[in-house]
Design a protein around this motif. Structure first.
Motif, short mmCIF file in Angstrom:
data_model
loop_
_atom_site.label_atom_id
_atom_site.label_comp_id
_atom_site.label_asym_id
_atom_site.label_seq_id
_atom_site.Cartn_x
_atom_site.Cartn_y
_atom_site.Cartn_z
N GLU A 195 0.83 -1.20 0.00
CA GLU A 195 0.00 0.00 0.00
C GLU A 195 0.87 1.26 0.00
O GLU A 195 0.54 2.26 -0.66
CB GLU A 195 -0.92 -0.01 1.22
CG GLU A 195 -1.92 -1.15 1.25
CD GLU A 195 -2.88 -1.11 0.09
OE1 GLU A 195 -3.15 0.01 -0.41
OE2 GLU A 195 -3.34 -2.18 -0.35
N ALA A 196 1.99 1.21 0.72
CA ALA A 196 2.90 2.36 0.74
C ALA A 196 3.48 2.62 -0.65
O ALA A 196 3.61 3.77 -1.09
CB ALA A 196 4.01 2.13 1.75
N ALA A 197 3.84 1.53 -1.34
CA ALA A 197 4.37 1.69 -2.69
C ALA A 197 3.33 2.28 -3.62
O ALA A 197 3.63 3.14 -4.46
CB ALA A 197 4.85 0.33 -3.22
N LEU A 198 2.08 1.86 -3.48
CA LEU A 198 1.01 2.41 -4.31
C LEU A 198 0.76 3.88 -3.98
O LEU A 198 0.54 4.71 -4.88
CB LEU A 198 -0.28 1.61 -4.11
CG LEU A 198 -0.24 0.14 -4.56
CD1 LEU A 198 -1.55 -0.57 -4.20
CD2 LEU A 198 0.01 0.05 -6.05
N ASP A 199 0.84 4.24 -2.70
CA ASP A 199 0.65 5.64 -2.30
C ASP A 199 1.76 6.53 -2.84
O ASP A 199 1.54 7.73 -3.09
CB ASP A 199 0.61 5.74 -0.78
CG ASP A 199 -0.65 5.11 -0.20
OD1 ASP A 199 -1.62 4.93 -0.95
OD2 ASP A 199 -0.64 4.77 1.01
N LEU A 200 2.95 5.95 -3.03
CA LEU A 200 4.07 6.73 -3.55
C LEU A 200 4.07 6.82 -5.07
O LEU A 200 5.01 7.37 -5.66
CB LEU A 200 5.39 6.12 -3.06
CG LEU A 200 5.65 6.25 -1.56
CD1 LEU A 200 6.90 5.46 -1.16
CD2 LEU A 200 5.80 7.72 -1.16
#
Length: 297
Positions: A195-200
């Protein structure tokens, strides 16, 4: 030694000795199940050939190894076996990784069905699996009936009694192990990292490539080791669903033992196969460990 209440307390062993004693059953099992049979196989490979029986009792000779290293048929079979193992391993790892990723992403009943399909396959005997392959992929099987019924092909495809059949049979055997090996590692991945990678700003494909796959690398390595080891030692799949051309070392060893009664040659070919498999696996594990992958996981 006696105590104040009159009971006798047994002497206690140091912690390191207690740990060593726990390993004794495992060592006994390894010696009895692995080292002793392997030692006998190695000794048998150095006996003399004889037309009157399996081998010459008490003899020492290199007849079996001469047969292995000087016979063109053995070289061809060995080359096919290694190529077959690499092909099945590549397909098994790819299918197993994709399936495990789908199961990891799924929720609820979908996840249960996907994992149950992989696990229940392990409860089915190998013979039943292989006859299922015949029923599904034969010229009048389910796949060909579907393809011809939909008009995709005009004539049934020949998917068994050839290399395709041997590969399909072996995949039925090894893919469930590849799936579970990869999924076991993926289940430890924190979804928050994805999810963090998608948010970035990463796409789902890039997140899977740069977050999920590196984490799953140890499981993929185990899947590759299991698939390659089982495929190089393949016997039932190539024998039942391949043609005479799809002959692995396992099939040749069986014929040397049961048809020609050449036990030294069969034992020598077995030893050479084991040595080559171990060498390939050690090289692969060393390569993965050198990159900080499997050995650091």
């Amino acid at each position: 030694m006696s105590t104040r209440d009159g009971w006798i307390r047994a002497p206690t062993l140091p912690a390191r000795w207690r740990s060593a004693l726990l390993l004794v059953p495992l060592l006994v099992l390894d010696v009895g199940v692995f080292l002793v049979p392997m030692g006998y196989l190695l000794r048998l490979s150095f006996t003399a050939q004889t037309p009157d029986g399996a081998f010459v009792e008490g003899s020492w000779a290199t007849d079996g190894y001469q047969y292995v290293f000087e016979t063109g048929l053995v070289h061809d079979v060995f080359g096919f076996t290694l190529g077959f193992g690499v092909l099945v391993t590549a397909l098994s790892v790819a299918i197993g990784t994709a399936y495990a990723y789908a199961a990891w992403q799924a929720t609820g009943w979908t996840k249960t069905v996907l994992l149950s399909g992989a696990v229940l396959s392990l409860f089915t005997t190998m013979v039943v699996k292989l006859f299922a392959v015949v029923l599904v992929f034969s010229p009048r099987g389910v796949v060909n009936d579907l393809l011809t019924g939909l008009g995709v092909v005009a004539e049934p495809l020949l998917l068994i009694d050839n290399l395709t059949g041997a590969v399909l049979a072996q995949l039925y055997i090894v893919v469930p192990y590849a799936i579970l090996s990869v999924y076991a590692v993926l289940s430890t991945l924190d979804r928050g990292l994805v999810e963090a990678a998608l948010d970035l700003g990463a796409t789902r494909q890039r997140a899977a490539r740069e977050v999920v796959l590196p984490h799953a690398r140890p499981g993929i390595a185990v899947a590759g080791v299991v698939s390659f080891t089982w495929s190089v030692g393949a016997y039932a799949g190539p024998l039942l669903l391949g043609s005479g051309s799809e002959q692995t070392t396992g099939v040749l060893i069986s014929r040397l033992l049961l048809t020609r009664f050449d036990w030294p040659a069969a034992a020598a070919l077995s030893v050479v196969t084991i040595v080559v498999v171990f060498a390939v696996l050690l090289a692969a594990l060393w390569r993965l460990g050198g990159d900080g992958g499997l050995l650091d996981a």
